[in-house]
Each structure stands twice: as C-alpha cells, then as structure tokens.
Design a protein around this motif. Sequence first.
Motif, mmCIF file in Angstrom:
data_model
loop_
_atom_site.group_PDB
_atom_site.id
_atom_site.type_symbol
_atom_site.label_atom_id
_atom_site.label_comp_id
_atom_site.label_asym_id
_atom_site.label_seq_id
_atom_site.Cartn_x
_atom_site.Cartn_y
_atom_site.Cartn_z
ATOM 1 N N ALA A 139 -4.745 -2.133 10.708
ATOM 2 C CA ALA A 139 -5.190 -1.265 9.613
ATOM 3 C C ALA A 139 -4.002 -0.571 8.945
ATOM 4 O O ALA A 139 -3.958 -0.418 7.714
ATOM 5 C CB ALA A 139 -6.182 -0.232 10.132
ATOM 6 N N ARG A 140 -3.023 -0.156 9.757
ATOM 7 C CA ARG A 140 -1.827 0.508 9.208
ATOM 8 C C ARG A 140 -0.985 -0.483 8.401
ATOM 9 O O ARG A 140 -0.460 -0.148 7.331
ATOM 10 C CB ARG A 140 -1.002 1.127 10.347
ATOM 11 N N LYS A 141 -0.877 -1.721 8.908
ATOM 12 C CA LYS A 141 -0.124 -2.749 8.178
ATOM 13 C C LYS A 141 -0.748 -3.001 6.809
ATOM 14 O O LYS A 141 -0.053 -3.120 5.801
ATOM 15 C CB LYS A 141 -0.100 -4.054 8.986
ATOM 16 N N VAL A 142 -2.075 -3.078 6.779
ATOM 17 C CA VAL A 142 -2.786 -3.320 5.519
ATOM 18 C C VAL A 142 -2.469 -2.225 4.507
ATOM 19 O O VAL A 142 -2.277 -2.492 3.316
ATOM 20 C CB VAL A 142 -4.310 -3.418 5.776
ATOM 21 N N GLU A 143 -2.373 -0.992 4.974
ATOM 22 C CA GLU A 143 -2.085 0.137 4.075
ATOM 23 C C GLU A 143 -0.702 0.040 3.450
ATOM 24 O O GLU A 143 -0.524 0.260 2.254
ATOM 25 C CB GLU A 143 -2.174 1.460 4.853
ATOM 26 N N LEU A 144 0.301 -0.294 4.266
ATOM 27 C CA LEU A 144 1.683 -0.183 3.780
ATOM 28 C C LEU A 144 2.220 -1.437 3.095
ATOM 29 O O LEU A 144 3.142 -1.366 2.296
ATOM 30 C CB LEU A 144 2.616 0.231 4.920
ATOM 31 N N LEU A 145 1.624 -2.612 3.383
ATOM 32 C CA LEU A 145 2.207 -3.863 2.894
ATOM 33 C C LEU A 145 2.207 -3.982 1.375
ATOM 34 O O LEU A 145 3.095 -4.620 0.797
ATOM 35 C CB LEU A 145 1.475 -5.064 3.503
ATOM 36 N N THR A 146 1.217 -3.395 0.719
ATOM 37 C CA THR A 146 1.155 -3.496 -0.747
ATOM 38 C C THR A 146 1.956 -2.390 -1.433
ATOM 39 O O THR A 146 2.014 -2.331 -2.658
ATOM 40 C CB THR A 146 -0.311 -3.433 -1.219
ATOM 41 N N GLU A 147 2.564 -1.505 -0.616
ATOM 42 C CA GLU A 147 3.337 -0.390 -1.178
ATOM 43 C C GLU A 147 4.834 -0.567 -0.951
ATOM 44 O O GLU A 147 5.628 0.335 -1.209
ATOM 45 C CB GLU A 147 2.890 0.939 -0.525
ATOM 46 N N LEU A 148 5.240 -1.735 -0.468
ATOM 47 C CA LEU A 148 6.657 -1.957 -0.179
ATOM 48 C C LEU A 148 7.468 -1.965 -1.461
ATOM 49 O O LEU A 148 7.029 -2.448 -2.505
ATOM 50 C CB LEU A 148 6.835 -3.295 0.551
ATOM 51 N N SER A 149 8.685 -1.414 -1.379
ATOM 52 C CA SER A 149 9.572 -1.399 -2.547
ATOM 53 C C SER A 149 10.991 -1.709 -2.089
ATOM 54 O O SER A 149 11.304 -1.678 -0.902
ATOM 55 C CB SER A 149 9.519 -0.041 -3.245
ATOM 56 N N GLY A 150 11.864 -1.968 -3.054
ATOM 57 C CA GLY A 150 13.224 -2.377 -2.715
ATOM 58 C C GLY A 150 13.323 -3.895 -2.706
ATOM 59 O O GLY A 150 12.317 -4.596 -2.710
ATOM 60 N N THR A 151 14.560 -4.380 -2.679
ATOM 61 C CA THR A 151 14.782 -5.820 -2.716
ATOM 62 C C THR A 151 15.595 -6.246 -1.502
ATOM 63 O O THR A 151 16.682 -5.712 -1.244
ATOM 64 C CB THR A 151 15.535 -6.231 -4.000
ATOM 65 N N VAL A 152 15.077 -7.191 -0.783
ATOM 66 C CA VAL A 152 15.732 -7.673 0.428
ATOM 67 C C VAL A 152 16.957 -8.514 0.053
ATOM 68 O O VAL A 152 16.992 -9.156 -0.994
ATOM 69 C CB VAL A 152 14.743 -8.509 1.278
ATOM 70 N N ASN A 153 17.961 -8.495 0.923
ATOM 71 C CA ASN A 153 19.171 -9.299 0.726
ATOM 72 C C ASN A 153 19.197 -10.445 1.735
ATOM 73 O O ASN A 153 19.539 -10.233 2.894
ATOM 74 C CB ASN A 153 20.411 -8.410 0.897
ATOM 75 N N PRO A 154 18.835 -11.662 1.325
ATOM 76 C CA PRO A 154 18.767 -12.796 2.267
ATOM 77 C C PRO A 154 20.098 -13.082 2.961
ATOM 78 O O PRO A 154 20.125 -13.613 4.069
ATOM 79 C CB PRO A 154 18.359 -13.973 1.371
ATOM 80 N N GLU A 155 21.225 -12.710 2.318
ATOM 81 C CA GLU A 155 22.552 -13.001 2.879
ATOM 82 C C GLU A 155 22.786 -12.287 4.214
ATOM 83 O O GLU A 155 23.660 -12.678 4.980
ATOM 84 C CB GLU A 155 23.642 -12.558 1.880
#
Length: 859
Positions: free
Chosen positions: A392-408
């Motif tokens: 339930a907590r994962k469902v709440e936060l997953l659509t609110e993620l921000s920032g850009t990941v660096n694959p390197e």
Amino acid sequence: MNYQPSQGLQQFKNLVGIKFQLYNSLFTSLPFHRIEKTGILLSLLLTICEDGYKKRQSPEQILEEFFQKHTTLAGEREKADVLFRFVQYVERQIVLFDALEDAAFKHVNDMSGAGTLKHLLSEVIQTNKEEELTEKLKDYSVRMVLTAHPTQFYPGAVLGIINDLSRAVIENNAADINLYLQQLGKTPFLKKQKPTPYDEAISLIWYLENVFYHASGRIISALKDQFPHAVDKNNSVIKMGFWPGGDRDGNPFVKAETTLRVAEALRGAIIKCYYLDVRRLKRRLTFKGVDVLVAELEQKLYNNIFIPGLKTELTKDEILEQLGQIREIIIYQHNSLFLGMVDNLIGKVQVFGLHFATLDIRQDSSVHTSVLAAIAAKERLVPEHYASLPDARKVELLTELSGTVNPELYDDPLIRDTLDSIAAVRTIQRGNGEDGCSRYIISQCSTASNVLEVMGLFLLCGWSKKDLTVDIIPLFETVDDLRDAAAVMKTLYENPHYREHLKLRGETQTIMLGFSDGTKDGGYLMANWAIYKAKEELTAISKEYAIDVVFFDGRGGPPARGGGKTHKFYASMGKNIANKQIQLTIQGQTVSSNFGTVDTAQYNIEQLLHAGISNDLFSSKEVTLQADEEELLHSLSVESYKAYTKLKEHPHFLAYLNEVSPLRFYNETNIASRPTKRKSSGRLELKDLRAIPFVGSWSQLKQNVTGYYGVGTALQWIDKQGKWAAVKRLYVNSPFFKTLLDNCEMAMKKCFFPLTEHFSAHPVYGEIWSLIYQEFELTQKYIFKLSGKNELMADYPVEQLSIQMRERIVLPLSTIQQYALTKFQALEKSGAASPLKEVYERLIMRSSFGIINAARNSA
C-alpha cells in the motif's frame, strides 16, 4: 454446391496422403550415404516398431531385435550411425509432408466458408447489420504478436525449401520437386550455435515481409471493396506485435542495443516492402500528374533503405498523404485506372506504418523491484528500504517519484539494461512512430505495485506523466494471480495518477493472461477456467470504472499452452467478456503451420476477425454461460485441479520428467536464445521451469499431461454426483466447453503410451506412469460418453488424419529417442567415461528435432 467436410477429407487424401507416398519414393535419390538401404531399413523398422509395441516391448527391445535380425551390425557406434541416418531421413520426410499440406491448403479448406471474411460479409448483408459492422470496426482489431518462443527446429534455409517445394507441388513440377528434395538432402538441419535474439528477430521478419504483409493487404482490400466506409482510417483492423529483441524476461542476451537494432530492422523491412510495391505502381501509373508523384515517393523510400548512413524524417502520414494525392488524380482524371493497386498499398501503410510490428518490452516484476531498490541505495531518488515497504505504501509513492536517474552509476548489467531499455522506447518512437514501441509487459505480476513500479521507472528515466506514451500491461499467469487480478486492477483504477495515465491512453487498459504458465501451474481445465473467470471479473470491474479493457492472450501452439482451435475460443466468449479487440501471441510452429503461406495466413487471420466480430454482432444469450453452467464448470475445474495438483506434488514428478523425457537436453538444442529455466541454479524447480520445455517434454514422451490431466477425474466425479445430464447439456449448448474438450481431444490424439509402457514396472517411476495412463484412459472414456463417438477428434477428420500420418512417420524417431535415453542413463549410472555417452546425447537431441517439427499441426 455447398462445401462438405467430406470433400476436404477426400482432397487431403488425394493431395497429401497419396502424393506423400508418390514423392516419398524420390527420397532414394537423396545424397545420403547408402541412402537406398537406409530407406528400406527405415520402412522395415517402422513395421517392427508397430508390431513390437503391440507385443508390449520396450524401445530398447525393439531396436535390439531389429539390429539382431535385420543387420549385421555388432558395435554400438555402428548402430548409432545407422540411427543417425534414420533421423536424417525422417526429418526430410516431415519436410515433404509439411510442403504437401501447405500446397493442398486451399483445396482442403473452404476458403469462402464459415469463419472466413466472405462468409462474414454475407452474414452482415443478410442480417442488415452494415451499421453495426461500421461501429464495431471503429475500434476493433486483431493483434497477432510474434514471440521469441520458437519451438521449431527448422533453420531458415529449410523453411525456404518448404516454401519452394510447396510451390513446385502446386505446379506439379516433378523436376523441381526432385531438385528441391536433393537440395534438402544437402542442407543441414542442425544449428551449431544458439540463435541470438537478433537472429530470432530476422527469422520472424521474413514472415512479416513475405506473408503477413501480403495477407493483410488482401483482407483490408476485401473489406474496403465490400464496405468502403466500414474501415476507419484511424483504426487498422489488423495489427502486428513483436517480441524478439524486446522480451527480456529471463533472457540475459536481450540488451537495449538489441532492442534498437531490431526496431531498425523492422523499419527497414517495411520501407523495403513499400518500395517494391511503389516500383510496381510505377510500371502502371504512367499518367500525367501521377507519374511524378510516384517517382517522388519511390525516391523517398529508396533514400531510407539503400543510401548508407542516410535516414530521412519520413513519416507514415507523409506516405499516406502522397498516396492520397495519387488516388485523387486517378479517380478524377484517369477513370480510376489501377485504383485497386493504390488502395491496396494505402491499406498496408495504415496497418504497418513505419514500424511494421509494435516491439513490446517485457520484463519480470521482480527485476523492477530490484532496480528501484538499487536506485534507493545509490541515488536516494526512491525512499530508503523501498523493497521492505508494504504494498500500500509503495502504491502511494511510486506515482510521486521525481528526479532523473543516472544509468552510468550502475554496474549491475541487469539494472543498467532495464534503465537503458526505457530510454530505448523513446528512441524507437522517434524513428518508427509511437506504434513502434508503446507497450511494456510485466510478467509474474501479482500486485498493483508491480504495475506502478514500471510507471515510476519511466518517470525516473525522464518521462513526464503527460507524455508517457506507453501502455503498461500486467501479465497474470498463475491460478492465484488470475484469481486476484480483478482486485489488483481495482486498486489501480482507484489510483488518481494511474487513472490519469489511462485517460491519456484513451481510457483503455490492456491486460495479458498467460495460458502456458497457467496450465503448468493449474492443469488444463483449471487454467482455462481461471482465465475465463478472470476475464469476466476484469470486464465487470473495468466497466464499473468506465475503462475499456482489452485482453492479450499469451497462447502457445499446443492446447496445453492455449493453442488448438483458438478462433473457436474467441467466438465462444459470450457477452460477459470484453470483446474490444483480439490480441494473442503467435509462437513456435504455429507461425509456420498457421501463417506459413499467404493463403494459410489470410484464412487464419480471417477466422480470428470473424470470431470477434460475430461474437459481438451475432452472439446470443445461448453463447454466454448461465449461472448454473458457470457453477458446473467451476466444480469441474476444482476437481480437475485437485487431481493435477496431486500428480504435480508426487515426490517423483519432476524426476520422472527429467529422467524419462529429453527435458534436461532442451538447453543444448540451440533452438532459442533463452535458457530453459528462469534461474540458473542447479536444482530443478517447477516454478523456474519454462512452459515450453515443460510442455514440450511431455509431448515428446507422447503423454501430453498438461493437455488433459484431471479432466477424466472431474467428469467422473460429476457423474457420481448425479449431474451427468447437466454436463451433457453443457457440452451440447456451450461452445466454450465444447471447444475446451475438442482441444483436449487434440492433445490426447498425439499420445502413445506403448512408447513408455515399460516404465509401468519401474521400481521408482511405475506408480507415476500408471497414474498418468489411468487418467488418460478415464478422460477418453468420459469424452466418448459425452460425444457419443468412439474415436478422438471424430469431428475433425482432416486434422485427425494429418495427426495419424505424422505420428506414423515419427514413430521410429520416438523409439530411437527413448532407446538413446536408456543407453545414456545406463552409462551415466555406471560412471564409465565412455565416448558413447556423447553420441547418445546427440542422438536424443537430433531425434527431438523431427519429433517436434512433426507436431506442426499445433497439437
């Protein structure tokens, strides 16, 4: 005169049965070592096998008797050499049979009969449902997805010979037939190396270019000719999907680079198809005002495929606009001369765009969880200890993620590739159009967070919620996951962020349901019923939230993996199951058997189109299961599941399959780029074992457990409950139940228990062999009781005869494979370091080639 099934059977006997006997004699001229003697000995071996099994002899006894009485061979190596020659000979007999069936297809099947486009159009006119058809075709389509699950061993060169041989047979060209059979004798059937995912893609692109492109053009043209306004220009009635290069579930060899290369190959292939069509147009459209436009279009296409390093910003709309101009000038200035050719090409461009087939990305849900956990640890873009959070907590936060990941920053190749593959989607959409790559499938999906994790990863990879031009597709496979699917989707539909995403995707949710892993997990009856009920429940919950749900079925070739009479299943769904589109995977030998030629592809695509349209336009309440019928089917499924679970939990279940079948050798056959297990651990676990080797091993054993096990027990139980009359009514009235048992019969028709009967007395495996055989006999008894027939597949005489003939051709190979398994295991148990061990291992694998190729008729 109306076409009768007896006509098809007679045509099959004449054009396949008799011709096989005639052309089979040409095999004595094949360039094999001592080929004449091989042919004579093989014919003798077939007779000895048939007689030996009647006398309850084992494969080892049959072959030892053959060597003793009919050869002077004494050494094991010499005997093995002869067996290899038999394998070569039979492999090529099967190719001849395939080619003869392809050549006879138009004569054996009624190309204007029930289920075809002509029949559908006639029904529409007779019932005055032109308006309903137009409304239906606004958003209805059939999507066929070619998958990276090959279950056929033919190399590309052999498939080409089958194609040429079929054409020579149609033309009755004996000289060419003889020439191609000689070519066949010189052409290796062995693949020395495993194909790469890119190799698999190129093999399937051949079918797109040479079969689906032309068959689809014919169908769209026929629809437009009859009902010019019915085909909506914004909805292509036929859609193609593609998995090689995008399906990375358990395949460590699929990388983002592979995905991009395959997308480029698809784009190049469709532009080449258009270029060749425009060249043909140029020869005909020589009129003033048109010739210049055609030449311009030809040059644009040429620049995109033949000039190294040059790739222009060509678009689907640009091609259609130019063809539209050509069309207008032809109509108003040139008496519509050759208009049909132009319309045919326009129809193809509307179907295939610049993508040819949508390249789907697929990955296991556990991988996404691992990637997010890694991001949480390294970049803190995800809350710490993400993996341990409640769902339930994962469902709440997953659509609110921000920032850009660096694959390197990530060294783990799996994490890096997952991130790179999301970036690849954007690249492909720029070059091939949005349809080039717009679907992300999550296998082993069991929770709402599994779906939202993919959405979260897209957001972290630079996509915004407003430009997320990707359908996120959960794949529910196991019995438990299918049961919980509606609850998972309810959670997603109630999530405001995901709901907004669906709004951007046309208020449509695609859901994939997996037959293969379902039958492996729950057995034949329960898997099919669990999918049916899941579809009903998912339809209801989607309707409640005003979502158009589209079902994507993961079907394999044999009934045990969702194959068989596929179009009949779709026609039997009734009104309680959403029918917006038909989407299904086309895999294994189903590609070549059902879509190997333009005629077979056109016929089978039409059957699928007809199934979905007729189900909506002509379906009655009789097709839809009533509450008491559903209750009856549920009871049957539960009893069947109990029986299958008991077998599956037998302490020797997997050991039996591993020892008695060629399961352990599947990974060495170089059939596919994927490993046979999802995990590389040494211990054999059923949950890690892929459905193809699991079902395929039962098939090579001629026991086909996942195609019928538990059905007989369930029918016997219902009989003892005093409900036999109700089951009989269900069989007569329900197309769903009838088709279910028809496919069950198909699986059973390919069983041959005398091959393994010697295991009935085995100290370890005797009990499990007897359990399987008794269930087969019980199922057959009750199917006969239901149908009133006394032989399997009596309602399908052509397929029945095809299977009988193929099984007779392949009987020596099954015998040789079991003989080689016995010899290999004896050497393995003795611990002797004999070079013969490798010889028998190769013999087991070589026998697999012919056995599986012979099962081409999807059973």
